[in-house]
Design a protein around this motif. Structure first.
Motif, PDB file in Angstrom:
ATOM      1  N   THR A 191       0.827  -1.213   0.000  1.00  0.00           N
ATOM      2  CA  THR A 191       0.000   0.000   0.000  1.00  0.00           C
ATOM      3  C   THR A 191       0.862   1.264   0.000  1.00  0.00           C
ATOM      4  OG1 THR A 191      -0.130   0.230   2.412  1.00  0.00           O
ATOM      5  CG2 THR A 191      -1.756  -1.213   1.355  1.00  0.00           C
ATOM      6  N   VAL A 192       0.290   2.310  -0.553  1.00  0.00           N
ATOM      7  CA  VAL A 192       0.902   3.638  -0.517  1.00  0.00           C
ATOM      8  C   VAL A 192      -0.172   4.629  -0.103  1.00  0.00           C
ATOM      9  CG1 VAL A 192       1.969   5.486  -1.857  1.00  0.00           C
ATOM     10  CG2 VAL A 192       2.618   3.117  -2.300  1.00  0.00           C
ATOM     11  N   THR A 193       0.133   5.452   0.884  1.00  0.00           N
ATOM     12  CA  THR A 193      -0.779   6.507   1.324  1.00  0.00           C
ATOM     13  C   THR A 193      -0.103   7.854   1.090  1.00  0.00           C
ATOM     14  OG1 THR A 193      -1.730   5.072   3.015  1.00  0.00           O
ATOM     15  CG2 THR A 193      -2.129   7.441   3.225  1.00  0.00           C
ATOM     16  N   ILE A 194      -0.790   8.724   0.366  1.00  0.00           N
ATOM     17  CA  ILE A 194      -0.243  10.032   0.006  1.00  0.00           C
ATOM     18  C   ILE A 194      -1.073  11.117   0.684  1.00  0.00           C
ATOM     19  CG2 ILE A 194       0.308  11.595  -1.892  1.00  0.00           C
ATOM     20  CD1 ILE A 194       0.256   9.099  -3.750  1.00  0.00           C
ATOM     21  N   ASN A 195      -0.427  11.879   1.550  1.00  0.00           N
ATOM     22  CA  ASN A 195      -1.104  12.973   2.241  1.00  0.00           C
ATOM     23  C   ASN A 195      -0.853  14.251   1.449  1.00  0.00           C
ATOM     24  OD1 ASN A 195      -1.973  14.971   4.091  1.00  0.00           O
ATOM     25  ND2 ASN A 195      -1.636  13.557   5.792  1.00  0.00           N
ATOM     26  N   LEU A 196      -1.893  14.759   0.807  1.00  0.00           N
ATOM     27  CA  LEU A 196      -1.768  15.942  -0.038  1.00  0.00           C
ATOM     28  C   LEU A 196      -2.011  17.224   0.761  1.00  0.00           C
ATOM     29  CD1 LEU A 196      -3.799  14.771  -3.176  1.00  0.00           C
ATOM     30  CD2 LEU A 196      -1.316  14.955  -2.997  1.00  0.00           C
ATOM     31  N   PRO A 197      -1.343  18.315   0.406  1.00  0.00           N
ATOM     32  CA  PRO A 197      -1.618  19.606   1.046  1.00  0.00           C
ATOM     33  C   PRO A 197      -3.072  20.023   0.813  1.00  0.00           C
ATOM     34  CG  PRO A 197       0.407  19.703  -0.244  1.00  0.00           C
ATOM     35  CD  PRO A 197      -0.258  18.402  -0.588  1.00  0.00           C
ATOM     36  N   GLU A 198      -3.614  20.782   1.735  1.00  0.00           N
ATOM     37  CA  GLU A 198      -5.014  21.204   1.676  1.00  0.00           C
ATOM     38  C   GLU A 198      -5.368  21.888   0.362  1.00  0.00           C
ATOM     39  OE1 GLU A 198      -7.837  24.425   4.036  1.00  0.00           O
ATOM     40  OE2 GLU A 198      -6.182  23.460   5.097  1.00  0.00           O
ATOM     41  N   VAL A 199      -4.436  22.664  -0.184  1.00  0.00           N
ATOM     42  CA  VAL A 199      -4.717  23.436  -1.388  1.00  0.00           C
ATOM     43  C   VAL A 199      -5.109  22.542  -2.566  1.00  0.00           C
ATOM     44  CG1 VAL A 199      -2.294  23.458  -2.155  1.00  0.00           C
ATOM     45  CG2 VAL A 199      -3.851  25.295  -2.849  1.00  0.00           C
ATOM     46  N   CYS A 200      -4.651  21.298  -2.571  1.00  0.00           N
ATOM     47  CA  CYS A 200      -4.947  20.390  -3.691  1.00  0.00           C
ATOM     48  C   CYS A 200      -6.443  20.066  -3.790  1.00  0.00           C
ATOM     49  CB  CYS A 200      -4.156  19.096  -3.550  1.00  0.00           C
ATOM     50  SG  CYS A 200      -2.376  19.299  -3.749  1.00  0.00           S
ATOM     51  N   SER A 201      -7.152  20.170  -2.674  1.00  0.00           N
ATOM     52  CA  SER A 201      -8.580  19.844  -2.671  1.00  0.00           C
ATOM     53  C   SER A 201      -9.394  20.760  -3.567  1.00  0.00           C
ATOM     54  CB  SER A 201      -9.133  19.923  -1.240  1.00  0.00           C
ATOM     55  OG  SER A 201      -8.425  19.057  -0.393  1.00  0.00           O
ATOM     56  N   PHE A 202      -8.862  21.947  -3.857  1.00  0.00           N
ATOM     57  CA  PHE A 202      -9.611  22.944  -4.622  1.00  0.00           C
ATOM     58  C   PHE A 202      -9.155  23.025  -6.078  1.00  0.00           C
ATOM     59  CE2 PHE A 202      -9.270  24.181  -0.149  1.00  0.00           C
ATOM     60  CZ  PHE A 202     -10.610  24.157   0.203  1.00  0.00           C
ATOM     61  N   MET A 203      -8.274  22.101  -6.490  1.00  0.00           N
ATOM     62  CA  MET A 203      -7.784  22.110  -7.864  1.00  0.00           C
ATOM     63  C   MET A 203      -8.828  21.556  -8.818  1.00  0.00           C
ATOM     64  SD  MET A 203      -3.864  20.797  -7.422  1.00  0.00           S
ATOM     65  CE  MET A 203      -3.663  20.842  -9.203  1.00  0.00           C
ATOM     66  N   ASN A 204      -8.818  22.071 -10.062  1.00  0.00           N
ATOM     67  CA  ASN A 204      -9.705  21.532 -11.086  1.00  0.00           C
ATOM     68  C   ASN A 204      -9.302  20.097 -11.414  1.00  0.00           C
ATOM     69  OD1 ASN A 204     -11.152  23.932 -11.363  1.00  0.00           O
ATOM     70  ND2 ASN A 204      -9.730  24.736 -12.898  1.00  0.00           N
ATOM     71  N   ASN A 205     -10.283  19.245 -11.604  1.00  0.00           N
ATOM     72  CA  ASN A 205     -10.072  17.848 -12.021  1.00  0.00           C
ATOM     73  C   ASN A 205      -9.189  17.060 -11.047  1.00  0.00           C
ATOM     74  OD1 ASN A 205     -11.483  18.340 -14.513  1.00  0.00           O
ATOM     75  ND2 ASN A 205      -9.612  19.292 -15.304  1.00  0.00           N
ATOM     76  N   ILE A 206      -9.238  17.398  -9.765  1.00  0.00           N
ATOM     77  CA  ILE A 206      -8.351  16.734  -8.809  1.00  0.00           C
ATOM     78  C   ILE A 206      -8.624  15.233  -8.723  1.00  0.00           C
ATOM     79  CG2 ILE A 206      -9.835  17.287  -6.845  1.00  0.00           C
ATOM     80  CD1 ILE A 206      -5.960  16.975  -6.909  1.00  0.00           C
ATOM     81  N   GLN A 207      -9.879  14.820  -8.878  1.00  0.00           N
ATOM     82  CA  GLN A 207     -10.175  13.380  -8.796  1.00  0.00           C
ATOM     83  C   GLN A 207      -9.541  12.624  -9.959  1.00  0.00           C
ATOM     84  OE1 GLN A 207     -11.420  11.972  -6.132  1.00  0.00           O
ATOM     85  NE2 GLN A 207     -11.694  13.984  -5.205  1.00  0.00           N
ATOM     86  N   THR A 208      -9.612  13.215 -11.143  1.00  0.00           N
ATOM     87  CA  THR A 208      -8.986  12.595 -12.320  1.00  0.00           C
ATOM     88  C   THR A 208      -7.476  12.542 -12.146  1.00  0.00           C
ATOM     89  OG1 THR A 208     -10.761  13.447 -13.726  1.00  0.00           O
ATOM     90  CG2 THR A 208      -8.717  12.756 -14.821  1.00  0.00           C
ATOM     91  N   ILE A 209      -6.905  13.610 -11.595  1.00  0.00           N
ATOM     92  CA  ILE A 209      -5.461  13.662 -11.360  1.00  0.00           C
ATOM     93  C   ILE A 209      -5.046  12.576 -10.366  1.00  0.00           C
ATOM     94  CG2 ILE A 209      -3.623  15.051 -10.317  1.00  0.00           C
ATOM     95  CD1 ILE A 209      -5.059  17.526 -11.515  1.00  0.00           C
ATOM     96  N   LYS A 210      -5.807  12.419  -9.291  1.00  0.00           N
ATOM     97  CA  LYS A 210      -5.478  11.406  -8.287  1.00  0.00           C
ATOM     98  C   LYS A 210      -5.557  10.000  -8.889  1.00  0.00           C
ATOM     99  CE  LYS A 210      -8.261  12.879  -4.937  1.00  0.00           C
ATOM    100  NZ  LYS A 210      -8.869  13.027  -3.589  1.00  0.00           N
ATOM    101  N   MET A 211      -6.532   9.782  -9.751  1.00  0.00           N
ATOM    102  CA  MET A 211      -6.648   8.475 -10.392  1.00  0.00           C
ATOM    103  C   MET A 211      -5.438   8.183 -11.276  1.00  0.00           C
ATOM    104  SD  MET A 211      -9.729   7.001 -12.823  1.00  0.00           S
ATOM    105  CE  MET A 211     -10.921   7.287 -11.511  1.00  0.00           C
ATOM    106  N   ALA A 212      -4.995   9.208 -12.008  1.00  0.00           N
ATOM    107  CA  ALA A 212      -3.823   9.037 -12.879  1.00  0.00           C
ATOM    108  C   ALA A 212      -2.574   8.750 -12.053  1.00  0.00           C
ATOM    109  CB  ALA A 212      -3.628  10.283 -13.732  1.00  0.00           C
ATOM    110  N   ILE A 213      -2.393   9.471 -10.952  1.00  0.00           N
ATOM    111  CA  ILE A 213      -1.241   9.241 -10.072  1.00  0.00           C
ATOM    112  C   ILE A 213      -1.283   7.828  -9.509  1.00  0.00           C
ATOM    113  CG2 ILE A 213      -0.156   9.906  -7.882  1.00  0.00           C
ATOM    114  CD1 ILE A 213      -1.175  12.790  -8.442  1.00  0.00           C
ATOM    115  N   ALA A 214      -2.467   7.427  -9.027  1.00  0.00           N
ATOM    116  CA  ALA A 214      -2.609   6.089  -8.433  1.00  0.00           C
ATOM    117  C   ALA A 214      -2.266   5.000  -9.445  1.00  0.00           C
ATOM    118  CB  ALA A 214      -4.026   5.903  -7.912  1.00  0.00           C
TER     119      ALA A 214
END
Length: 239
Positions: A191-214
């Protein structure tokens, strides 16, 4: 420059490896792209919205011009090369079919008054207005450096191999503005757990970005699960 011939036993960069590179690109001896902030300022092409410094790319996955990608496969860490790329290894040859006439009414739909030299985006194709005559606008959709020889100074800074660094650099590839020092990574064998800075929550398309990273992390590290944690902290009250 380190341009020696490779001897048997030298370590080459493999296709698919995550690497950090620096580069300066020139056309007709004029700088048009660089990872060096001071050089950009000196040559008058500095962009305050650009993030300077070595960039992370995947070798052989068409993230660079073909000639640069090919050169990296022959380079060692720390090596620097000066490359002259013909059009077919750079931005391609000029294609006459990409110079098209666009009715001026297409611009008028969006209240745009075309001007010679104006960059335009039509149906997702980026071009430049070449001429305007009797309601007809000639637009060149070739890349501005198509058909031109380009020169690059390319340096292979690092091959990213430590698992935690791979995760950090993959995050930065998809979120260039992030400071990797702000990332908190927890890893086990599966497993890998990534703790992102709060500012990332307000980025456009953040869910798509997280899926690509994962997907990239799973592919590269062979883990079963990637989780993202977003932490929101209480704001300090002004005195």
């Amino acid at each position: 420059m380190n341009n020696h011939k490779k001897e048997k036993g030298d370590v080459m960069v493999e296709k698919g490896k995550l690497v950090k590179i620096s580069y300066d690109g020139y056309v007709n001896e004029k700088l048009f792209d660089t990872t060096n902030e001071e050089l950009a300022k000196k040559e008058g092409i500095y962009n305050p919205r650009m993030i300077y410094g070595p960039v992370t790319i995947v070798v052989g996955e068409e993230m660079l011009l073909p000639g640069l990608d090919e050169a990296l496969l022959e380079m060692e860490v720390g090596e620097e090369r000066e490359l002259v790329l013909p059009p077919e290894k750079a931005f391609g040859k000029r294609d006459p079919s990409k110079v098209r006439v666009v009715p001026i009414k297409e611009f008028q739909k969006f209240n745009i008054r075309p001007v010679v030299g104006m960059p335009v985006n039509i149906d997702g194709n980026v071009g430049k207005v070449v001429s305007i005559n009797s309601g007809r606008v000639l637009v060149d959709f070739n890349h501005e450096f198509a058909g031109k020889e380009v020169k690059y100074r390319l340096k292979l800074e690092e091959v990213v191999e430590e698992p935690e660094e791979i995760v950090k650099e993959l995050v930065k590839m998809y979120i260039p503005s992030i400071n990797t020092d702000d990332l908190k990574i927890k890893m086990t064998k599966k497993t890998v757990t990534i703790n992102l800075p709060e500012v990332c929550s307000f980025m456009n398309n953040i869910q798509t970005i997280k899926m690509a990273i994962a997907n990239e992390v799973i592919k590269r590290l062979g883990v079963d699960k990637v989780s993202f944690v977003e932490t929101f902290e209480k704001k300090k009250e002004d005195n």
